[in-house]
Each structure stands twice: as structure tokens, then as C-alpha cells.
Design a protein around this motif. Structure first.
Motif, PDB file in Angstrom:
ATOM      1  N   PHE A 175       0.735  -1.401   0.104  1.00 25.46           N
ATOM      2  CA  PHE A 175      -0.091   0.082  -0.044  1.00 25.46           C
ATOM      3  C   PHE A 175       0.910   1.296   0.063  1.00 25.46           C
ATOM      4  O   PHE A 175       0.381   2.293  -0.325  1.00 25.46           O
ATOM      5  N   SER A 176       2.221   1.163   0.285  1.00 22.46           N
ATOM      6  CA  SER A 176       3.006   2.229   0.259  1.00 22.46           C
ATOM      7  C   SER A 176       3.132   2.981  -0.907  1.00 22.46           C
ATOM      8  O   SER A 176       3.442   4.375  -0.938  1.00 22.46           O
ATOM      9  N   VAL A 214      -7.893   1.203  -4.069  1.00 19.92           N
ATOM     10  CA  VAL A 214      -8.713   0.079  -3.330  1.00 19.92           C
ATOM     11  C   VAL A 214      -7.581  -1.002  -3.305  1.00 19.92           C
ATOM     12  O   VAL A 214      -6.863  -1.366  -3.829  1.00 19.92           O
ATOM     13  N   ALA A 215      -7.959  -1.563  -2.150  1.00 18.11           N
ATOM     14  CA  ALA A 215      -7.411  -2.709  -1.449  1.00 18.11           C
ATOM     15  C   ALA A 215      -8.519  -3.853  -1.333  1.00 18.11           C
ATOM     16  O   ALA A 215      -9.301  -3.964  -0.513  1.00 18.11           O
ATOM     17  N   ALA A 221      -4.028  -0.904   5.163  1.00 17.87           N
ATOM     18  CA  ALA A 221      -4.546  -0.239   4.111  1.00 17.87           C
ATOM     19  C   ALA A 221      -5.338   0.852   4.382  1.00 17.87           C
ATOM     20  O   ALA A 221      -5.545   2.050   3.740  1.00 17.87           O
ATOM     21  N   VAL A 222      -6.216   0.932   5.669  1.00 20.69           N
ATOM     22  CA  VAL A 222      -7.008   1.904   5.874  1.00 20.69           C
ATOM     23  C   VAL A 222      -5.998   3.031   6.379  1.00 20.69           C
ATOM     24  O   VAL A 222      -6.326   4.479   6.272  1.00 20.69           O
ATOM     25  N   GLN A 269      -6.945   3.690   1.628  1.00 22.33           N
ATOM     26  CA  GLN A 269      -7.427   2.737   0.670  1.00 22.33           C
ATOM     27  C   GLN A 269      -9.141   2.452   1.184  1.00 22.33           C
ATOM     28  O   GLN A 269      -9.083   2.231   2.166  1.00 22.33           O
ATOM     29  N   LYS A 270      -9.794   2.338  -0.039  1.00 15.22           N
ATOM     30  CA  LYS A 270     -11.290   1.878  -0.029  1.00 15.22           C
ATOM     31  C   LYS A 270     -10.648   0.339   0.180  1.00 15.22           C
ATOM     32  O   LYS A 270     -10.432  -0.400  -0.687  1.00 15.22           O
ATOM     33  N   VAL A 271     -11.477  -0.403   1.177  1.00 14.96           N
ATOM     34  CA  VAL A 271     -11.223  -1.701   1.253  1.00 14.96           C
ATOM     35  C   VAL A 271     -12.601  -2.613   0.851  1.00 14.96           C
ATOM     36  O   VAL A 271     -13.731  -2.267   1.253  1.00 14.96           O
TER      37      VAL A 271
END
Length: 505
Positions: free
Chosen positions: A239-240, A247-248, A264-265, A269-271
Motif C-alpha cells: 500500500f506504500s 482500492v485494497a 490499508a486503512v 485505501q477503500k477496502v
């Protein structure tokens, strides 16, 4: 209104198609000019290319050479990346140009030559430059198991909308990611990349994905003092390289869910999650092993899909793909149909029939790699089969499991106790406790020699048997499968028979 990711059009997809870099390119696919190569690598042309010259990609290993690619010359005495001089001069087709840090005394006749300070840095530089020029929506996949299959499955499904390039040769470390980026079309609608745990942050910053998918966290790459949480934290570095608002797509069932989800949060990011639990937004409700049909709940609606690739783990991979497709704002229905014609990859679930010592047997080739999670999935897949003859598991050791390696192997005895598998052939000392815990009628053979295993296996099979091959790459189980195929093909050449046949599912 839903905001489209880069590369997403609200209307019909009218963008021109590009061939994936796995196949032949047309001249219109060429995208490296002489000036761009200099800008990306900070190099100097010693032998400049002719006017109008262009290149379509990069080659750092001879087996991947394609027409129009630049070749990286491996420095003398270096065992690292690049192509040795004696191999490079004989490449067919010849490279469009050569990138080199050291120029050999005999020179490189009739080829444009770019000198750089460091070829490794030049590879990374070309990857960064290519990514900067891309207009594609970039998807990245990681996980302890299933990532290569999921990458291929995603590219296969997204090809409905436009031919989609994806990572080649499991090149999933930073220089492999850079090589892939440098060799891909820049204006295709989607790109799918595989990222491994090694130097994940660097790979993610190269890829800069818009969507990242994490298949699972399992015991793998464990050192003396590392834990599953360490693995999860390292993989979460995917995610970095993502900008906020990406989006994750995460497996809700995976170990260390909270660790990966929190990472992720934290990156805004939208999980989107998938799995078998009721908390999953994309939930696998049922899987029928007989006809390989899955039933899923997606946004409160039940959807049935059939997988050409066998096993519940493949159905979960398929559900991950559907979650990604939905997150991209694309319709689910055509993706469901496309999953039906996805074929498993060699070493990762491919199925075929072969003749061993005059006996025709079915083979499940899952020999590319293994860890406790993928081993359990493969064994459960074998056990679920309805077969003509016996079900035989041919197992190599699982590597990189740290101090707990012996227990991970012996614990398989508890798993297989409830599985319908007739016999086990094992290689490696780590299997001693497991093998001796089996009842005698299930003991095939235990050895530390691949040649010995092959001999016993060949003499021990019967017509109609189904053989699963599974083990870590370092155990060379994949070489055993390749040699069995080669021998069968040699028999075909000598007798005119066709002992190797892909299985239609």
C-alpha cells in the motif's frame, strides 16, 4: 456518481487494443526512443542508433528476448542481472540495442550501444520512466500463495474489455517489476503486476498501483525470529506506493487480517473484502467439487460461476477477481463467463495425462512452490476428486518455514487423516515423522533422492491413478514433472503415440 479510476471510460471502450508483451508486437507498439532511453538510464550512446530508431521493451534474460527489445549486458564476472556476452552476441532475434556498464574489448559490432554507470540502476530507471508514461489502471497482486495464478486470472478476465499485459516469468522483485513495466504497452487500459515480499516497498513505489489485491498471509519466508505478523506487515507495504483513494481487495479469511486491513486503512485505501465468512462483501457460499461450480453472495445477490481450474482455492481466487472487477466499476456478468475458460498454469494446478512405464495416469502439476496453506489446499483438491484409480500425493519439502519447519510437516498427518488419498511419496528428512505416522497401506516411499523417488514412483503407479506433485521450488519437484513430460514426449517421437495430453475439464 462513481468516480472512474485512471484508464476507465464512462462509455464504451473504444481505445485501440495492444497485444500483450508475451506475444509478438507490431511496429505501432514501439515506445522507447533513443532520447527516452538516455533520460531513463542517465546513459550515453557510444554507438548511436539510426534516425527513427525505437525499441519496444527490455530484456534482462536471454529466454525472454523479443523482437525490438533492448538487451542488458551482464558485467564480466558478475552473476547478477543481464545477459552474458557470449549469449548476447548470438541472440535471435538480435537486440535493438545493448545497455552496458563495461564495454568488452572486442566491442559489440553492428549494434547501438548505450553505456551506463550501473546496469541495475538503469533497469530500475527504465521501469520508473515507463510507469510515469503509463495511462493504464495498474493492479498489483501479492500474497503467500496464489498470487501468480490470480495475476493470470485477472489479466484473462480483464481481456474481455482490452488485451491486458501482466507480469511475465513471475518476475516479482523490484528489478523484475521494472523489467516488466519497461516492456509493457503504455496506453493499454489495464496492467496487472505481481509483487513479492522481498523489498515490497520498493516494488510498490515502482508500480504505484491503483488497486492492490492480497490473497492471503501464510507461514512462508519465515526466519529464525520472524512471525506471521512480520510477514503481514512486510506484505502490507504494497500500500506504500498507492495514492490515497485507491482500492485494497483483501481476503477476509486470511491470517493477520487486522494487520493488513489496518495498513490499508492507514493509507486511506477503500477496502473491498472477499472470503467464506459472513463478514465478506463477496462471500463464497458453496463449492461443488464434482462439477467445479461455486455459489457466491455479491451485494446481497447470489451468483453462480463455474471454474475450469479445479479446487476450492481456485474458486476463492476467482471470487477475488470478481471483487476486483466490481471495484473497477465493471459489470460482473461477463467476468463470470470468462472465468469458465481460465486454464491453470504449469506448476500451479495444470492437469494433463501422461504414460509412465506403459501406464496412463492423470497428473496435477502443482509443483512450482509450496507452503503449509497451499499444501493443504492442494491435498484437499486431490482428495475431492472422483478418479478412475488411486489418488497419489508426491510431496517435496516446504522451504523457508523457520524453526517450526519440522512441525509444519508432521502436522500434515492430522490433515491427511481425514482426506481420501491412497498413497504418499515424499522426499526430504522433514517428512520423516509425517511418513511414519501414516498407516502402512498409505506409505508409498520416503527418500532424500529425486532420482530414487522417480524410480519408485514409475514402478509403483497403475493405470488410471491420479498423481499430485507439490513442493517448494528449491526441492526441484518441478524438474521431476518436466522430466516425466520429456520422457513421455520422447516415447511419442519413437512410437508415434501421444502419451501426453492436456486434460479437458
Amino acid at each position: 456518481m462513481k468516480k472512474n479510476l485512471p484508464g476507465m471510460d464512462a462509455g464504451e471502450m473504444a481505445a485501440p487494443k495492444f497485444k500483450t508483451f508475451h506475444g509478438e508486437r507490431t511496429i505501432s507498439d514501439a515506445h522507447w526512443t533513443a532520447e527516452e532511453v538516455v533520460e531513463a538510464t542517465k546513459g550515453t550512446w557510444l554507438a548511436a542508433p539510426p534516425a527513427g530508431w525505437s525499441a519496444s521493451g527490455l530484456c534482462i534474460h536471454a529466454s525472454t528476448m523479443r523482437h525490438g527489445h533492448l538487451a542488458v549486458l551482464r558485467p564480466p564476472g558478475d552473476a547478477g542481472r543481464g545477459i552474458p556476452l557470449h549469449t548476447l552476441v548470438g541472440l535471435k532475434p538480435p537486440p535493438a540495442a545493448v545497455i552496458a556498464a563495461q564495454i568488452p574489448d572486442q566491442g559489440l559490432p553492428d549494434l547501438p550501444v548505450l553505456q551506463v554507470r550501473d546496469t541495475d540502476e538503469a533497469i530500475l530507471g527504465m521501469g520508473r520512466h515507463a510507469r510515469d508514461q503509463m495511462t493504464s489502471t495498474v493492479l498489483a497482486v501479492t500474497g503467500s500463495a496464489g498470487k501468480t495464478t490470480t495475476v493470470a486470472m485477472l489479466a484473462h478476465v480483464l481481456s474481455i474489455w482490452e488485451d491486458t499485459p501482466s507480469s511475465s516469468h513471475s518476475a516479482n522483485l523490484p528489478h523484475g517489476v521494472a523489467w516488466n513495466l519497461a516492456s509493457m504497452p503504455r496506453q493499454t487500459r489495464f496492467v496487472v503486476l505481481e509483487l513479492a515480499i522481498g523489498r515490497m516497498g520498493q516494488s510498490s513505489r515502482l508500480a504505484r498501483p491503483h488497486l492492490s489485491l492480497v490473497t492471503n498471509i501464510l507461514p512462508a519466508h519465515l526466519g529464525e525470529n520472524s512471525t506471521l505478523k512480520d510477514i503481514a506487515l512486510t506484505k502490507s507495504a504494497i500500500f506504500s506506493g498507492m495514492a490515497p483513494g485507491g482500492v485494497a481487495v483483501l481476503n477476509r479469511d486470511m491470517l493477520e487480517w487486522e494487520t493488513v486491513h489496518s495498513a490499508a486503512v492507514a493509507r486511506n485505501q477503500k477496502v473491498v473484502h472477499y472470503g467464506t465468512t459472513r463478514e465478506s462483501a463477496f462471500q463464497l457460499l458453496e463449492y461443488d467439487t464434482a462439477d467445479q461450480r461455486a455459489l457466491a453472495s455479491i451485494a446481497g445477490k447470489k451468483i453462480e460461476y463455474r471454474m475450469a481450474a479445479a479446487g476450492k482455492h481456485m474458486a476463492l481466487n476467482g471470487l477475488a477477481v470478481l471483487a476486483a472487477v466490481s471495484a473497477l466499476g465493471l459489470p460482473i456478468e461477463p467476468a463470470v463467463k470468462q472465468l469458465e475458460c481460465f486454464s491453470p498454469l504449469p506448476g500451479r494446478g495444470e492437469e494433463f495425462e501422461i504414460v509412465l512405464a506403459g501406464r496412463r495416469v492423470a497428473v496435477i502439476d502443482d509443483a512450482y512452490n509450496a507452503n503449509p496453506g497451499s499444501m493443504a489446499a492442494a491435498l484437499e483438491n486431490l482428495a475431492s476428486r472422483i478418479t478412475q484409480g488411486r489418488k497419489i500425493a508426491v510431496l517435496g519439502e516446504m522451504a523457508e518455514l523457520g524453526p517450526g519447519a519440522p512441525k509444519y510437516h508432521s502436522d500434515l498427518a492430522l490433515l491427511v487423516k481425514r482426506l481420501d488419498i491412497d498413497r504418499f511419496y515424499c522426499i526430504g528428512k522433514l517428512y520423516e515423522d509425517f511418513f511414519h505416522a501414516l498407516p502402512s497401506h498409505r506409505q508409498g516411499y520416503l527418500t532424500t533422492s529425486l532420482d530414487d523417488l522417480r524410480m519408485k514412483l514409475t514402478s509403483g503407479v497403475s493405470c488410471g491413478d491420479t498423481l499430485l506433485f507439490k513442493g517448494s521450488h528449491s526441492t526441484e519437484m518441478h524438474k521431476l514433472v518436466a522430466s516425466l513430460k520429456q520422457d513421455a514426449n520422447r516415447t511419442r517421437d519413437e512410437t508415434g503415440e501421444t502419451p501426453v495430453r492436456c486434460r479437458q475439464i
